[in-house]
Design a protein around this motif. Sequence first.
Motif, PDB file in Angstrom:
ATOM      1  N   ASN A  25       0.831  -1.208   0.000  1.00 19.54           N
ATOM      2  CA  ASN A  25       0.000   0.000   0.000  1.00 19.54           C
ATOM      3  C   ASN A  25       0.870   1.264   0.000  1.00 19.54           C
ATOM      4  OD1 ASN A  25       0.786  -0.681   2.636  1.00 19.54           O
ATOM      5  ND2 ASN A  25      -0.989   0.299   3.553  1.00 19.54           N
ATOM      6  N   PHE A  26       1.813   1.317  -0.919  1.00 23.75           N
ATOM      7  CA  PHE A  26       2.733   2.451  -1.011  1.00 23.75           C
ATOM      8  C   PHE A  26       1.989   3.758  -1.242  1.00 23.75           C
ATOM      9  CE2 PHE A  26       5.964   5.094  -3.184  1.00 23.75           C
ATOM     10  CZ  PHE A  26       6.994   4.992  -2.259  1.00 23.75           C
ATOM     11  N   ARG A  27       0.917   3.729  -1.996  1.00 24.63           N
ATOM     12  CA  ARG A  27       0.142   4.943  -2.268  1.00 24.63           C
ATOM     13  C   ARG A  27      -0.417   5.532  -0.969  1.00 24.63           C
ATOM     14  NH1 ARG A  27       0.549   9.230  -4.707  1.00 24.63           N
ATOM     15  NH2 ARG A  27      -1.327  10.405  -4.456  1.00 24.63           N
ATOM     16  N   ALA A  28      -0.816   4.690  -0.035  1.00 28.69           N
ATOM     17  CA  ALA A  28      -1.310   5.173   1.263  1.00 28.69           C
ATOM     18  C   ALA A  28      -0.201   5.911   2.005  1.00 28.69           C
ATOM     19  CB  ALA A  28      -1.839   4.014   2.100  1.00 28.69           C
ATOM     20  N   LEU A  29       1.024   5.434   1.890  1.00 32.50           N
ATOM     21  CA  LEU A  29       2.162   6.109   2.514  1.00 32.50           C
ATOM     22  C   LEU A  29       2.375   7.485   1.883  1.00 32.50           C
ATOM     23  CD1 LEU A  29       4.676   6.245   4.339  1.00 32.50           C
ATOM     24  CD2 LEU A  29       5.915   5.043   2.524  1.00 32.50           C
ATOM     25  N   ILE A  30       2.270   7.573   0.570  1.00 32.28           N
ATOM     26  CA  ILE A  30       2.458   8.851  -0.124  1.00 32.28           C
ATOM     27  C   ILE A  30       1.390   9.851   0.310  1.00 32.28           C
ATOM     28  CG2 ILE A  30       2.541   9.994  -2.378  1.00 32.28           C
ATOM     29  CD1 ILE A  30       4.910   8.046  -1.610  1.00 32.28           C
ATOM     30  N   GLU A  31       0.147   9.403   0.375  1.00 33.63           N
ATOM     31  CA  GLU A  31      -0.937  10.291   0.817  1.00 33.63           C
ATOM     32  C   GLU A  31      -0.706  10.749   2.255  1.00 33.63           C
ATOM     33  OE1 GLU A  31      -4.464   8.030   0.084  1.00 33.63           O
ATOM     34  OE2 GLU A  31      -4.229   8.175  -2.099  1.00 33.63           O
ATOM     35  N   TRP A  32      -0.272   9.831   3.116  1.00 36.00           N
ATOM     36  CA  TRP A  32       0.007  10.169   4.515  1.00 36.00           C
ATOM     37  C   TRP A  32       1.144  11.188   4.572  1.00 36.00           C
ATOM     38  CZ3 TRP A  32       3.700  10.286   8.255  1.00 36.00           C
ATOM     39  CH2 TRP A  32       3.277  10.291   9.573  1.00 36.00           C
ATOM     40  N   MET A  33       2.199  10.957   3.783  1.00 33.16           N
ATOM     41  CA  MET A  33       3.349  11.854   3.765  1.00 33.16           C
ATOM     42  C   MET A  33       2.937  13.261   3.325  1.00 33.16           C
ATOM     43  SD  MET A  33       6.877  11.590   1.539  1.00 33.16           S
ATOM     44  CE  MET A  33       6.052  11.892  -0.005  1.00 33.16           C
ATOM     45  N   GLU A  34       2.124  13.357   2.285  1.00 34.50           N
ATOM     46  CA  GLU A  34       1.683  14.656   1.799  1.00 34.50           C
ATOM     47  C   GLU A  34       0.889  15.409   2.870  1.00 34.50           C
ATOM     48  OE1 GLU A  34      -0.317  13.488  -1.774  1.00 34.50           O
ATOM     49  OE2 GLU A  34       1.556  13.487  -2.944  1.00 34.50           O
ATOM     50  N   ASP A  35      -0.019  14.706   3.552  1.00 31.87           N
ATOM     51  CA  ASP A  35      -0.796  15.340   4.628  1.00 31.87           C
ATOM     52  C   ASP A  35       0.097  15.725   5.802  1.00 31.87           C
ATOM     53  OD1 ASP A  35      -3.170  15.191   3.239  1.00 31.87           O
ATOM     54  OD2 ASP A  35      -3.851  13.355   4.217  1.00 31.87           O
ATOM     55  N   PHE A  36       0.998  14.845   6.177  1.00 28.45           N
ATOM     56  CA  PHE A  36       1.911  15.109   7.297  1.00 28.45           C
ATOM     57  C   PHE A  36       2.768  16.343   7.003  1.00 28.45           C
ATOM     58  CE2 PHE A  36       6.110  14.579   9.267  1.00 28.45           C
ATOM     59  CZ  PHE A  36       5.768  14.398  10.607  1.00 28.45           C
ATOM     60  N   ASN A  37       3.343  16.413   5.825  1.00 25.09           N
ATOM     61  CA  ASN A  37       4.213  17.534   5.452  1.00 25.09           C
ATOM     62  C   ASN A  37       3.451  18.839   5.286  1.00 25.09           C
ATOM     63  OD1 ASN A  37       6.551  16.026   5.601  1.00 25.09           O
ATOM     64  ND2 ASN A  37       6.521  15.477   3.451  1.00 25.09           N
ATOM     65  N   ALA A  38       2.145  18.749   5.023  1.00 26.59           N
ATOM     66  CA  ALA A  38       1.313  19.945   4.913  1.00 26.59           C
ATOM     67  C   ALA A  38       0.839  20.424   6.286  1.00 26.59           C
ATOM     68  CB  ALA A  38       0.114  19.668   4.010  1.00 26.59           C
ATOM     69  N   GLY A  39       1.146  19.644   7.327  1.00 27.74           N
ATOM     70  CA  GLY A  39       0.741  20.018   8.679  1.00 27.74           C
ATOM     71  C   GLY A  39      -0.675  19.614   9.034  1.00 27.74           C
ATOM     72  N   SER A  41      -3.814  17.015  10.119  1.00 23.58           N
ATOM     73  CA  SER A  41      -3.987  15.923  11.072  1.00 23.58           C
ATOM     74  C   SER A  41      -3.963  14.604  10.303  1.00 23.58           C
ATOM     75  CB  SER A  41      -5.324  16.083  11.794  1.00 23.58           C
ATOM     76  OG  SER A  41      -5.540  15.016  12.666  1.00 23.58           O
ATOM     77  N   VAL A  42      -3.182  13.650  10.778  1.00 20.81           N
ATOM     78  CA  VAL A  42      -3.066  12.352  10.104  1.00 20.81           C
ATOM     79  C   VAL A  42      -3.249  11.221  11.112  1.00 20.81           C
ATOM     80  CG1 VAL A  42      -1.626  13.088   8.180  1.00 20.81           C
ATOM     81  CG2 VAL A  42      -0.548  12.477  10.310  1.00 20.81           C
ATOM     82  N   PRO A  43      -3.974  10.193  10.725  1.00 21.54           N
ATOM     83  CA  PRO A  43      -4.113   9.024  11.598  1.00 21.54           C
ATOM     84  C   PRO A  43      -2.884   8.129  11.449  1.00 21.54           C
ATOM     85  CG  PRO A  43      -5.322   8.662   9.581  1.00 21.54           C
ATOM     86  CD  PRO A  43      -4.756  10.067   9.505  1.00 21.54           C
ATOM     87  N   SER A  44      -2.796   7.131  12.285  1.00 20.30           N
ATOM     88  CA  SER A  44      -1.748   6.115  12.106  1.00 20.30           C
ATOM     89  C   SER A  44      -2.017   5.367  10.813  1.00 20.30           C
ATOM     90  CB  SER A  44      -1.759   5.123  13.266  1.00 20.30           C
ATOM     91  OG  SER A  44      -1.438   5.766  14.458  1.00 20.30           O
TER      92      SER A  44
END
Length: 70
Positions: A25-39, A41-44
């Motif tokens: 699920n690499f795409r899920a990691l990319i989406e999480w990374m984009e949200d995290f870097n944008a500041g 809120s991200v779930p585990s």
Amino acid sequence: MIKDRVRIVYKNNYERIVEESNIRNFRALIEWMEDFNAGNSVPSVVLFGRDLGSNFSINKSNVKTIEFID
């Protein structure tokens, strides 16, 4: 440039390199990374490796930085 490798640096300075070919699920990691870097809120997120027992999770409280690498 193909973006198929991500470097995760945890707050304890442990570094993990994640490659697209090793994570289902690499795409899920990319989406999480984009949200995290944008500041945002991200779930585990649990990342599922292609090998049995190679799953791991990341969350906002234990990640220092996450970025694409060459």
